[in-house]
Motif scaffolding. Sequence first.
Motif, PDB file in Angstrom:
ATOM      1  N   LEU A   1       1.938 -29.777-197.111  1.00 51.85           N
ATOM      2  CA  LEU A   1       2.313 -28.377-196.865  1.00 51.85           C
ATOM      3  C   LEU A   1       3.221 -27.836-197.955  1.00 51.85           C
ATOM      4  O   LEU A   1       4.209 -27.135-197.674  1.00 51.85           O
ATOM      5  CB  LEU A   1       3.002 -28.236-195.493  1.00 51.85           C
ATOM      6  CG  LEU A   1       2.228 -28.754-194.279  1.00 51.85           C
ATOM      7  CD1 LEU A   1       3.076 -28.624-193.015  1.00 51.85           C
ATOM      8  CD2 LEU A   1       0.911 -28.016-194.087  1.00 51.85           C
TER       9      LEU A   1
ATOM     10  N   LYS B   1       8.520 -14.049-185.888  1.00 47.22           N
ATOM     11  CA  LYS B   1       8.328 -15.416-185.411  1.00 47.22           C
ATOM     12  C   LYS B   1       8.704 -16.437-186.472  1.00 47.22           C
ATOM     13  O   LYS B   1       9.309 -17.469-186.157  1.00 47.22           O
ATOM     14  CB  LYS B   1       6.857 -15.587-185.018  1.00 47.22           C
ATOM     15  CG  LYS B   1       6.544 -16.884-184.327  1.00 47.22           C
ATOM     16  CD  LYS B   1       5.242 -16.790-183.540  1.00 47.22           C
ATOM     17  CE  LYS B   1       4.948 -18.111-182.862  1.00 47.22           C
ATOM     18  NZ  LYS B   1       3.759 -18.759-183.405  1.00 47.22           N
TER      19      LYS B   1
ATOM     20  N   LEU C   1       1.545 -23.262-194.832  1.00 38.29           N
ATOM     21  CA  LEU C   1       1.228 -23.720-193.486  1.00 38.29           C
ATOM     22  C   LEU C   1      -0.231 -23.440-193.136  1.00 38.29           C
ATOM     23  O   LEU C   1      -0.872 -22.604-193.768  1.00 38.29           O
ATOM     24  CB  LEU C   1       2.164 -23.046-192.475  1.00 38.29           C
ATOM     25  CG  LEU C   1       3.567 -23.679-192.458  1.00 38.29           C
ATOM     26  CD1 LEU C   1       4.603 -22.705-191.984  1.00 38.29           C
ATOM     27  CD2 LEU C   1       3.588 -24.951-191.619  1.00 38.29           C
ATOM     28  N   PRO C   2      -0.734 -24.175-192.147  1.00 35.95           N
ATOM     29  CA  PRO C   2      -2.123 -23.946-191.748  1.00 35.95           C
ATOM     30  C   PRO C   2      -2.299 -22.526-191.217  1.00 35.95           C
ATOM     31  O   PRO C   2      -1.419 -22.011-190.525  1.00 35.95           O
ATOM     32  CB  PRO C   2      -2.361 -24.948-190.619  1.00 35.95           C
ATOM     33  CG  PRO C   2      -1.174 -25.824-190.555  1.00 35.95           C
ATOM     34  CD  PRO C   2      -0.083 -25.210-191.329  1.00 35.95           C
TER      35      PRO C   2
ATOM     36  N   GLU D   1      -6.266 -20.583-186.236  1.00 35.62           N
ATOM     37  CA  GLU D   1      -7.710 -20.648-186.053  1.00 35.62           C
ATOM     38  C   GLU D   1      -8.260 -19.251-185.754  1.00 35.62           C
ATOM     39  O   GLU D   1      -9.288 -18.844-186.275  1.00 35.62           O
ATOM     40  CB  GLU D   1      -7.992 -21.602-184.886  1.00 35.62           C
ATOM     41  CG  GLU D   1      -9.380 -22.091-184.758  1.00 35.62           C
ATOM     42  CD  GLU D   1      -9.444 -23.161-183.669  1.00 35.62           C
ATOM     43  OE1 GLU D   1      -9.174 -24.337-183.981  1.00 35.62           O
ATOM     44  OE2 GLU D   1      -9.746 -22.819-182.505  1.00 35.62           O
TER      45      GLU D   1
ATOM     46  N   GLU E   1       4.203 -16.276-177.044  1.00 42.33           N
ATOM     47  CA  GLU E   1       4.272 -16.611-178.479  1.00 42.33           C
ATOM     48  C   GLU E   1       3.619 -15.539-179.340  1.00 42.33           C
ATOM     49  O   GLU E   1       2.684 -15.799-180.100  1.00 42.33           O
ATOM     50  CB  GLU E   1       3.648 -17.980-178.746  1.00 42.33           C
ATOM     51  CG  GLU E   1       4.463 -19.091-178.146  1.00 42.33           C
ATOM     52  CD  GLU E   1       3.905 -20.466-178.479  1.00 42.33           C
ATOM     53  OE1 GLU E   1       3.104 -20.571-179.429  1.00 42.33           O
ATOM     54  OE2 GLU E   1       4.288 -21.416-177.785  1.00 42.33           O
TER      55      GLU E   1
ATOM     56  N   PHE F   1      -4.886 -21.515-181.679  1.00 41.93           N
ATOM     57  CA  PHE F   1      -6.163 -22.121-181.358  1.00 41.93           C
ATOM     58  C   PHE F   1      -6.852 -21.269-180.287  1.00 41.93           C
ATOM     59  O   PHE F   1      -6.187 -20.737-179.394  1.00 41.93           O
ATOM     60  CB  PHE F   1      -5.952 -23.553-180.866  1.00 41.93           C
ATOM     61  CG  PHE F   1      -5.358 -24.433-181.922  1.00 41.93           C
ATOM     62  CD1 PHE F   1      -6.159 -24.976-182.911  1.00 41.93           C
ATOM     63  CD2 PHE F   1      -3.992 -24.683-181.948  1.00 41.93           C
ATOM     64  CE1 PHE F   1      -5.601 -25.773-183.907  1.00 41.93           C
ATOM     65  CE2 PHE F   1      -3.435 -25.471-182.944  1.00 41.93           C
ATOM     66  CZ  PHE F   1      -4.237 -26.018-183.928  1.00 41.93           C
TER      67      PHE F   1
ATOM     68  N   PRO G   1      -8.602 -21.588-177.497  1.00 40.91           N
ATOM     69  CA  PRO G   1      -8.346 -21.652-176.051  1.00 40.91           C
ATOM     70  C   PRO G   1      -6.940 -21.154-175.708  1.00 40.91           C
ATOM     71  O   PRO G   1      -6.725 -20.565-174.649  1.00 40.91           O
ATOM     72  CB  PRO G   1      -8.462 -23.147-175.721  1.00 40.91           C
ATOM     73  CG  PRO G   1      -8.945 -23.832-176.944  1.00 40.91           C
ATOM     74  CD  PRO G   1      -8.849 -22.907-178.100  1.00 40.91           C
ATOM     75  N   SER G   2      -6.016 -21.388-176.620  1.00 41.01           N
ATOM     76  CA  SER G   2      -4.639 -20.979-176.376  1.00 41.01           C
ATOM     77  C   SER G   2      -4.511 -19.459-176.415  1.00 41.01           C
ATOM     78  O   SER G   2      -3.860 -18.846-175.562  1.00 41.01           O
ATOM     79  CB  SER G   2      -3.729 -21.637-177.420  1.00 41.01           C
ATOM     80  OG  SER G   2      -2.458 -21.066-177.390  1.00 41.01           O
TER      81      SER G   2
ATOM     82  N   TYR H   1      -6.015 -17.846-173.333  1.00 42.52           N
ATOM     83  CA  TYR H   1      -5.155 -18.074-172.171  1.00 42.52           C
ATOM     84  C   TYR H   1      -3.926 -17.163-172.205  1.00 42.52           C
ATOM     85  O   TYR H   1      -3.580 -16.506-171.230  1.00 42.52           O
ATOM     86  CB  TYR H   1      -4.749 -19.550-172.207  1.00 42.52           C
ATOM     87  CG  TYR H   1      -3.705 -19.998-171.214  1.00 42.52           C
ATOM     88  CD1 TYR H   1      -4.085 -20.403-169.932  1.00 42.52           C
ATOM     89  CD2 TYR H   1      -2.361 -20.078-171.571  1.00 42.52           C
ATOM     90  CE1 TYR H   1      -3.134 -20.857-169.038  1.00 42.52           C
ATOM     91  CE2 TYR H   1      -1.410 -20.520-170.678  1.00 42.52           C
ATOM     92  CZ  TYR H   1      -1.795 -20.913-169.409  1.00 42.52           C
ATOM     93  OH  TYR H   1      -0.845 -21.365-168.525  1.00 42.52           O
ATOM     94  N   ARG H   2      -3.301 -17.083-173.373  1.00 43.15           N
ATOM     95  CA  ARG H   2      -2.072 -16.297-173.479  1.00 43.15           C
ATOM     96  C   ARG H   2      -2.324 -14.808-173.342  1.00 43.15           C
ATOM     97  O   ARG H   2      -1.540 -14.087-172.740  1.00 43.15           O
ATOM     98  CB  ARG H   2      -1.370 -16.591-174.816  1.00 43.15           C
ATOM     99  CG  ARG H   2      -0.632 -17.922-174.821  1.00 43.15           C
ATOM    100  CD  ARG H   2       0.071 -18.146-176.130  1.00 43.15           C
ATOM    101  NE  ARG H   2      -0.834 -18.574-177.169  1.00 43.15           N
ATOM    102  CZ  ARG H   2      -0.749 -18.202-178.448  1.00 43.15           C
ATOM    103  NH1 ARG H   2       0.189 -17.366-178.850  1.00 43.15           N
ATOM    104  NH2 ARG H   2      -1.607 -18.655-179.329  1.00 43.15           N
TER     105      ARG H   2
END
Lengths: 498, 403
Positions: free
Chosen positions: B71, B130, B188-189, B192, B220, B245, B247-248, B251-252
């Motif tokens: 990184l 953030k 940083l990555p 997604e 977040e 990601f 799914p996250s 969901y959020r």
Amino acid sequence: MSGLIMPELDQKVLNRRLEIISALGRIVPGEGVVSDENEMRVFESDGLTAYKALPFIVVLPETVDQVAQVLRYCHQQGIKVVPRGSGTSLSGGALPLEDAVLLVMSRFNRVLEIDYPNRCVIVQPGVTNLGITHAVASQGFYYAPDPSSQIACSIGGNVAENSGGVHCLKYGLTANNVLGVEMVTIEGEIIRLGGKHLEAEGYDLLGVITGSEGLLGVVTEVTVRILQKPETARALLVGFPTSEDGGQCVADIISDGIIPGGMEMMDSLAIQAAEDFVHAGYPLDVEALLIVELDGPEAEVDYLIGRVEEIARKNKSSTLRISNSEEERNSFWAGRKAAFPAVGRISPDYYCMDGTIPRKELPTVLARMRELSEQYDLRVANVFHAGDGNLHPLILYDANIPGELEKTEKFGAEILKLCVEVGGVLTGEHGVGVEKRDLMPEMFTEDDLKQQQRVKCAFDADQLLNPGKVFPQLHRCAELGRMHVHKGNLPFPDLPRF
Amino acid sequence: MAKPDNATGADLHPKTTEDVLNAVAWAAGEKLPLEIIGQGSKRSLGHTMQTVHTLNMSGLSGVTLFEPEELVLSAKAGTPISEIVDLLDEHSQEMQFEPMDFGPLLGISSGQGTLGGLISTNFCGPRRLKVGSARDHILGVTAISGRGEMFKSGGRVVKNVTGYDLSKGVTGAYGTLAVLTDVIIKVLPKSETEQTLVLNGLSDQQASHAMSVAMGSNAEISGAAHLPAGIGGTSSMTLLRLEGFAPSVEYRIGNLAKLLGEFDRQQKLDNTTSGDKWQQVRNCTPFSSCQDRCVWRISCVPSEGYKIAAAISNTTSVEHFYDWQGGLIWMQIEDAENSKSDLIRAAVRSNGGGHATLVRASTAIRNNVSVFEPQAAALAALSRRYRENFDPFSILNPGRMGN
Ligand SMILES: Cc1cc2nc3c(=O)[nH]c(=O)nc-3n(C[C@H](O)[C@H](O)[C@H](O)COP(=O)(O)OP(=O)(O)OC[C@H]3O[C@@H](n4cnc5c(N)ncnc54)[C@H](O)[C@@H]3O)c2cc1C
């Protein structure tokens, strides 16, 4: 301590002790000035207990105005000052000087404001790191940087050391979580840097103050940002037959775009010691043990646990457990959290090092460390903030054996030099203090160090604040300001121009 | 080749660190001020300067180290940001602080700028909330001080407290302390995917409340902006970005929509639409069309943003929008003589504090007002001493940040 040379004592100041005590007593009345030798003993060292010195006089101010007056007085009288928070520094940053006032900030212990809409808290510097989290926990918030000493260490000390912790991989160090400070210069000027707004104006003096080890000013108020607690956290406990496999697993997790909440590694001696101490159920037939904690929304954590598991298996993990309850997650951490005292049980003394290396160098560094260990005939246990390459080798020794402390310090210095050699640094989170002071030239040139000291001159031209720390050699500001140029006679290269 | 001619001015194009060192040492010896430029994309930021010579850093270019698994990326200061962005993109990584593209705002072509300029101005995008700004992602620098001496600070690892953090110390200094030659940053990555929850039709005050509720949840959020009517479209838009990601994010955003159920005019932007929208917010695109108007950038306490905007727009006609949950106000204003700096700064002062910077204005106006927020006397004196200890003869971008 072995061979450590501190600034020459100022005999004139020493001779005026009584007069100075009464002058300080007028500024900070009541119990604010401690001058009795026995009462001062508790302050004679910080967390680096091999180094001790009795303070000249101890002052415990209660208000910013008192801090400003004490500093102004000391500045006028040419008296050195050493700031101190909770005294947990592991590098001797708060080590007293025999001719310096020790300015103890522990009475600055109030939380001044909690601002949920802006998610920040304003505290006095003596509030403990964990105290901030406690103040906001009822609303589901916390302060992210979490040094292992968080029950005791002060936020002022955290700012001065730019402290880190397990969660810093994902949430940043102290520097990334502080929005503003109020500080007092040695001249007694009160200065505000930043505040509740997100970026400080002008030069990033806030960035410079953070990690400045009490050499630039005394922090009297801190504004930090707080975060909402993640919905959930789960951990994996993974054992590997070699440290190479463990190291590769860490690299692969990160390459996959995953930044875990924490990622810690231990070597076999550390695992053994921890297991004997807390019986966490750690596997004993592995060379490296990795704890990977994922935090966030449940859906994300469950998903990532699966991905990390796959990566670990690909990297030849020999044991792998996934926490399914808070209890289980805590048990994974129990051994890591007790690693230092655990090592303390298997050896009369241990010396904690703190270098950082590029992660990929881990196998090389561990191998070299093993060689050094044999050469010095001293054991080393390793705990490691694997995600960010911060190593904590613990050298096991016995201070009662003559010469063993000196041998240990030499060994430690060699480890740190090795860290620098592979592209890393002398200290990842514990600071330079007196401990690594004389190793600074391993990492910096004379010019690098001089430019740093010039910054000091901007804040404290007489070099009265915490002298003898961080810099191996003190230069006078007048000397540092001098320029060695010969007007018009400088060599000039072929600079392309048009 | 001969020494530059002092009277007519030289345009120096160093190719190596050694060249830069020699150039600055020469300027220091002669006490001649230099204007330092990369690609010149941010040349109109800050105060105008009386420099004869320029030091053009664009020839000192190239990524010197990039280790995606570690990184970390290191590059010469003159490396184009676009080159770095492309390289990182190939590895699904990024500079997480979202460098701003000044093209739209300053009416120049897009995609300009060098790493040195980026670090020296410390601008960042919506993710500030953030992950911080450029200063939170810098790991190390090599630089030449105004004394004509090379120094380095930091290194290539994230955890590093060895000595003062001069890497942060030179970030955002507009080239007034030292000439950067090499910069090491944390990369940083990339996420997604992303989605944005839009709340339509809120007033500034309602938006402030909604953003604060959202930011205080554990959704977040990585971007919280409010575009009042006329800027976002015919009706106002409050934008809340979620990244991560798939799914996250899914969901959020579901939870967030429920949490903000009281605001029923909701809409979701998918990955592409969301990306475009945030690019506009980041680059201040809404103010790209009227280049003759001044633009202020106000950094304030997030919850106070709408009060500041109200206090100003009660008195004079402005257009504005918010980023950072209200903690960043972009404000466009008629090009008046003093650009209303007193009015704006008074509004900031009486609503929680912060600072206002004039980022777009004619040269005449920039000569007439303080572009950066004036500082309290003690801090101003300290800042001056700080600068003098890097650049004693004021030869590097003198006066760029004011006196
Ligand atoms: C068991 C143990 C575990 C630890 N674990 C970690 C860890 O995980 N991560 C980590 O980063 N550190 C760790 N530390 C080191 C230490 O706790 C930190 O450096 C901490 O921030 C020091 O805070 P303090 O209040 O004790 O400061 P002190 O030890 O009192 O002082 C430290 C330095 O800060 C200066 N200072 C203190 N207060 C002020 C102020 N108000 N204004 C200006 N200067 C000031 C002092 O002059 C000194 O140079 C650990 C220490 C121990 C003993």
